[in-house]
Write an enzyme that holds these catalytic residues in place. Sequence first.
Site, short mmCIF file in Angstrom:
data_model
loop_
_atom_site.label_atom_id
_atom_site.label_comp_id
_atom_site.label_asym_id
_atom_site.label_seq_id
_atom_site.Cartn_x
_atom_site.Cartn_y
_atom_site.Cartn_z
CB ALA A 1 -0.97 0.04 1.34
N GLY A 3 0.78 5.46 0.95
CA GLY A 3 0.05 6.61 1.56
C GLY A 3 0.59 8.05 0.99
N GLY A 4 0.50 8.78 1.86
CA GLY A 4 0.89 10.29 1.73
C GLY A 4 2.57 10.52 1.91
CG ASP A 131 -4.69 9.04 10.13
OD1 ASP A 131 -5.78 9.45 9.84
OD2 ASP A 131 -3.79 8.90 9.39
#
Length: 175
Positions: A1, A3-4, A131
């Site tokens: 994966a 992410g940012g 988060d």
Amino acid sequence: ATGGMAEVCRAVSSSIGGFQKEVALKRILPSLSTDAEFVSMFIAEAKLAVTLSHSNIVQVFDFGRVDQSYYIAMELIEGRDMTQILVKQSRDRRLVPIEVACFIVAEILHALEYAHTRASGGQPLGIVHRDVSPHNILVSFDGEVKLTDFGIAKAKNHVSLSKPGIVFGKFAYMS
């Protein structure tokens, strides 16, 4: 994966005598590995997460750097994140059973309580995850529920990642 600020992949940690363990390897994105601010946030995440040892929090095993690539080696959870589970349920036109949803919420609350009340040297760290979203809630195929990604967490005794006028986390999941 991906992410940012990082990507996560399955990896094998090796040691002497053929010792091996599968881990999840979180690596800062190559495009950000020379950005001092992102590197600092990644290091802060590793320092904070390694202090946490709870059955409902993904365990951190190692932190390091190879060339300019920083990484965090973590417990590999064989399962799905809640985003994947919710999408599947939606596609099947089903809801997550209320008993299952309550169990998952209770397990995440155990993790959050532990992180918030965790003390070091007699002083509470006051960790706030910031988060908690479906993507950061993992459910193993064995039914374990784990909270992950303390990348933007805030702790009283650690370097603050807060900045005036900048919001960290996902807007839809803020209290």
